[in-house]
Motif scaffolding. Structure first.
Motif, PDB file in Angstrom:
ATOM      1  N   ILE A   8      -4.702  -4.747   4.349  1.00 53.22           N
ATOM      2  CA  ILE A   8      -3.433  -4.060   4.113  1.00 53.22           C
ATOM      3  C   ILE A   8      -3.653  -2.558   4.096  1.00 53.22           C
ATOM      4  O   ILE A   8      -2.885  -1.790   4.694  1.00 53.22           O
ATOM      5  CB  ILE A   8      -2.809  -4.520   2.785  1.00 53.22           C
ATOM      6  CG1 ILE A   8      -2.433  -5.992   2.828  1.00 53.22           C
ATOM      7  CG2 ILE A   8      -1.581  -3.662   2.447  1.00 53.22           C
ATOM      8  CD1 ILE A   8      -1.994  -6.553   1.487  1.00 53.22           C
ATOM      9  N   GLU A   9      -4.700  -2.139   3.410  1.00 48.12           N
ATOM     10  CA  GLU A   9      -4.984  -0.709   3.266  1.00 48.12           C
ATOM     11  C   GLU A   9      -5.115  -0.021   4.622  1.00 48.12           C
ATOM     12  O   GLU A   9      -4.511   1.037   4.862  1.00 48.12           O
ATOM     13  CB  GLU A   9      -6.270  -0.537   2.455  1.00 48.12           C
ATOM     14  CG  GLU A   9      -6.671   0.905   2.205  1.00 48.12           C
ATOM     15  CD  GLU A   9      -7.966   1.007   1.409  1.00 48.12           C
ATOM     16  OE1 GLU A   9      -8.280   2.129   0.969  1.00 48.12           O
ATOM     17  OE2 GLU A   9      -8.645  -0.018   1.218  1.00 48.12           O
ATOM     18  N   ALA A  14      -2.652   2.954   9.295  1.00 45.13           N
ATOM     19  CA  ALA A  14      -2.400   3.072  10.734  1.00 45.13           C
ATOM     20  C   ALA A  14      -0.902   3.116  11.028  1.00 45.13           C
ATOM     21  O   ALA A  14      -0.443   3.858  11.917  1.00 45.13           O
ATOM     22  CB  ALA A  14      -3.062   1.914  11.469  1.00 45.13           C
ATOM     23  N   ILE A  15      -0.124   2.327  10.290  1.00 47.14           N
ATOM     24  CA  ILE A  15       1.327   2.344  10.485  1.00 47.14           C
ATOM     25  C   ILE A  15       1.899   3.701  10.077  1.00 47.14           C
ATOM     26  O   ILE A  15       2.745   4.274  10.773  1.00 47.14           O
ATOM     27  CB  ILE A  15       1.981   1.195   9.692  1.00 47.14           C
ATOM     28  CG1 ILE A  15       1.667  -0.158  10.363  1.00 47.14           C
ATOM     29  CG2 ILE A  15       3.493   1.395   9.586  1.00 47.14           C
ATOM     30  CD1 ILE A  15       2.091  -1.363   9.549  1.00 47.14           C
ATOM     31  N   ARG A  68       8.955   2.629   3.386  1.00 43.70           N
ATOM     32  CA  ARG A  68       9.132   1.967   2.103  1.00 43.70           C
ATOM     33  C   ARG A  68       7.854   1.867   1.273  1.00 43.70           C
ATOM     34  O   ARG A  68       7.901   1.429   0.128  1.00 43.70           O
ATOM     35  CB  ARG A  68       9.709   0.562   2.324  1.00 43.70           C
ATOM     36  CG  ARG A  68      11.070   0.556   3.001  1.00 43.70           C
ATOM     37  CD  ARG A  68      11.551  -0.869   3.249  1.00 43.70           C
ATOM     38  NE  ARG A  68      12.816  -0.871   3.961  1.00 43.70           N
ATOM     39  CZ  ARG A  68      14.012  -0.833   3.374  1.00 43.70           C
ATOM     40  NH1 ARG A  68      14.077  -0.779   2.038  1.00 43.70           N
ATOM     41  NH2 ARG A  68      15.113  -0.835   4.087  1.00 43.70           N
ATOM     42  N   GLY A  69       6.719   2.233   1.842  1.00 41.30           N
ATOM     43  CA  GLY A  69       5.479   2.154   1.085  1.00 41.30           C
ATOM     44  C   GLY A  69       4.413   1.367   1.818  1.00 41.30           C
ATOM     45  O   GLY A  69       4.559   1.028   3.002  1.00 41.30           O
ATOM     46  N   PRO A  70       3.312   1.028   1.146  1.00 41.70           N
ATOM     47  CA  PRO A  70       2.149   0.455   1.833  1.00 41.70           C
ATOM     48  C   PRO A  70       2.342  -0.957   2.365  1.00 41.70           C
ATOM     49  O   PRO A  70       1.525  -1.412   3.162  1.00 41.70           O
ATOM     50  CB  PRO A  70       1.065   0.480   0.746  1.00 41.70           C
ATOM     51  CG  PRO A  70       1.811   0.504  -0.542  1.00 41.70           C
ATOM     52  CD  PRO A  70       3.047   1.293  -0.272  1.00 41.70           C
ATOM     53  N   ALA A 244      -3.745   1.233  -9.617  1.00 41.51           N
ATOM     54  CA  ALA A 244      -4.023   2.339  -8.704  1.00 41.51           C
ATOM     55  C   ALA A 244      -4.751   1.859  -7.467  1.00 41.51           C
ATOM     56  O   ALA A 244      -5.465   0.872  -7.491  1.00 41.51           O
ATOM     57  CB  ALA A 244      -4.871   3.387  -9.420  1.00 41.51           C
ATOM     58  N   ALA A 245      -4.550   2.542  -6.363  1.00 45.86           N
ATOM     59  CA  ALA A 245      -5.310   2.273  -5.143  1.00 45.86           C
ATOM     60  C   ALA A 245      -6.615   3.061  -5.243  1.00 45.86           C
ATOM     61  O   ALA A 245      -6.690   4.221  -4.858  1.00 45.86           O
ATOM     62  CB  ALA A 245      -4.515   2.696  -3.917  1.00 45.86           C
TER      63      ALA A 245
END
Length: 480
Positions: A8-9, A14-15, A68-70, A244-245
């Motif tokens: 996902i990260e 990339a997106i 919208r976020g990750p 947190a990431a």
């Protein structure tokens, strides 16, 4: 590397950078699904047309500046207990073969708001009442079980036909298949993630949580899921601990100095395969080398765990199915029908005893976490059992069923409601994944993510999984 292999990260980065579109990512995942589903059977239902339509919408939103976020544009799988309007929820049972929900589960709503894209519904052991998911194959070994009951979700992520998936965990049903398939699985604190619109197994033990390829990915998904929901009577009013990431930390020094790590001196290492024990103890030594204060701990009241788990789960599950079991018993699989009929014979007095014992266990474990920040132990005492294997015989002469062996080490976190994270820490001589389990005090998911991230980073540096984990090379079945 193909898009379906990304975490996902990395896919989200990339997106966001416009070097990968949600359409390209979803097409890659659907192509992968077409390539492996005939052998793995991770999915009950694949909604390819809907997924492609959602991907085009996500691509347009991002192009127009609405990000919208990750999770925006990230494809995922949903265990076939979760309602999504217009898509059947069958619970992998003939009892619900024609069931079409008219509303969405809370978590499906939250993931849609985050921009995640549903690929389909994944297989479960019937009504989540088992730890095999017999329909689904383990991608690591043709003759090994997938684990359950969230086996379809774990296999989909391992195989690359989803970047993450949701499961449920009543006695280990997220963590066990995650461990058996080399993935990361989180059972959050009881009440942290809503169960509204999710078929129940045992309401006082049920949890909803994510399965993903990395600890950071799991934290990212939890951020989208967690939060109070008045539609779930058990939903916690406590605020979610925003995970947190955590940044990459190749030296493995992230937040471990002074961390108090407890290693059970009984129970979790009793009747455990030597290769499983060795991999987990090697991980303990890694944490010690990185500055954690490692200490042996004696777990209270563990001799009552098995009786308490079954004393709660069996009657609650039978109560859920009381009417349909009476009206259409022939529609249940024989193993599930037997369990439900047995649970209906548990007396109210025995159920109350189990509830009282659970309170004593939970109180004692809360006190235990006054002296440690996290416990580390095996997720399960064995790796993936072979198909058809019914029992495990231990060197001391004790024989237990495969199901009892798996649930023995995972059920304490369900009984107490404490958060527990399973992550891969090695493989056995047959090449099957080994999982370690981290357990923390209620609403301390951030501790699990910190410790899990360090373990993950260190295994990367020492020949463990690649920085971007590869999907499993699917092994051909002898009967495929």
């Amino acid at each position: 590397m193909q898009p379906f292999e990304l975490t996902i990260e990395h896919a989200a980065a990339a997106i966001a950078a416009r070097t990968l579109s949600p359409v390209e990512l979803v097409d890659s995942v659907l192509d992968r699904c077409d390539a492996v589903e005939q052998r793995l059977h991770a999915y009950v239902t694949v909604v390819a047309d809907r997924a492609r339509q959602d991907a085009r919408r996500a691509e347009k939103e991002i192009r127009d500046g609405l990000h919208r976020g990750p999770l925006h544009g990230i494809p995922y799988g949903l265990k076939d207990l979760f309602d999504v309007s217009g898509i059947p929820t069958t619970a992998s049972s003939r009892v619900w073969a024609e069931r079409m929900p008219d509303g969405d589960s809370t978590v499906a709503t939250r993931l849609a708001a985050a921009g995640a894209i549903l690929i389909g519904k994944t297989h479960t052991h019937e009504f989540a009442y088992g730890l095999l998911t017999p329909q689904t194959a383990n991608p690591w070994h043709a003759d090994a079980i997938a684990g359950g009951s969230s086996g379809g979700s774990a296999v989909a992520v391992a195989a690359g036909s989803a970047l993450f998936a949701l499961g449920t965990d009543t006695g280990g049903s997220i963590r066990i298949p995650a461990a058996l398939n080399g993935m990361v699985g989180l059972k959050p604190t009881y009440g942290l993630v809503s169960r509204h619109g999710v078929a129940p197994l045992a309401w006082s033990l049920d949890h909803v949580g994510p399965i993903a390829r990395t600890v950071r990915d799991t934290a990212t998904v939890l951020s989208a899921l967690a939060g109070h929901d008045p539609a779930d009577p058990a939903s916690a009013a406590a605020p979610a601990h925003a995970p947190a990431a955590y940044p990459a930390d190749p030296r493995g020094l992230l937040g471990l100095r002074g961390l108090r790590v407890g290693v059970p001196d009984t129970y979790y290492f009793d009747r455990v395969d030597p290769q499983v024990e060795a991999a987990v103890r090697e991980t303990v030594e890694l944490l010690r080398e990185l500055g954690a204060a490692v200490t042996p701990v004696k777990l209270p009241l563990v001799e009552h765990m098995e009786a308490t788990q079954w004393g709660l789960m069996a009657p609650e599950a039978s109560a859920v199915h009381e009417e349909t079991l009476r009206a259409a018993p022939h529609l249940y699989g024989p193993d599930i029908r037997l369990l439900l009929e047995a649970g209906s014979r548990v007396s109210a007095l025995d159920y109350l005893r189990a509830q009282r014992t659970r309170s004593l266990i939970s109180d004692a474990w809360i006190r235990l976490f006054g002296g440690v920040d996290v416990l580390i132990a095996p997720t399960s005492p064995i790796t993936a059992a072979r198909r058809g294997q019914e029992t495990v015989r231990w060197p001391d002469g004790v024989t237990e069923t495969v199901t009892d062996a798996y649930v023995r080490l995972s059920s304490p976190a369900n009984i107490t409601g404490f958060p527990a994270l399973s992550l891969p820490v090695g493989t056995d001589s047959a090449g099957l994944p080994i999982g370690a389990q981290l357990i923390a005090a209620p609403f301390s998911e951030s501790v699990l993510f910190r410790v899990g991230t360090v373990i993950e980073e260190q295994r990367t540096d020492t020949g463990g999984p690649a920085d971007v984990p590869r999907t499993v090379a699917i092994h051909e079945s002898s009967d495929s």
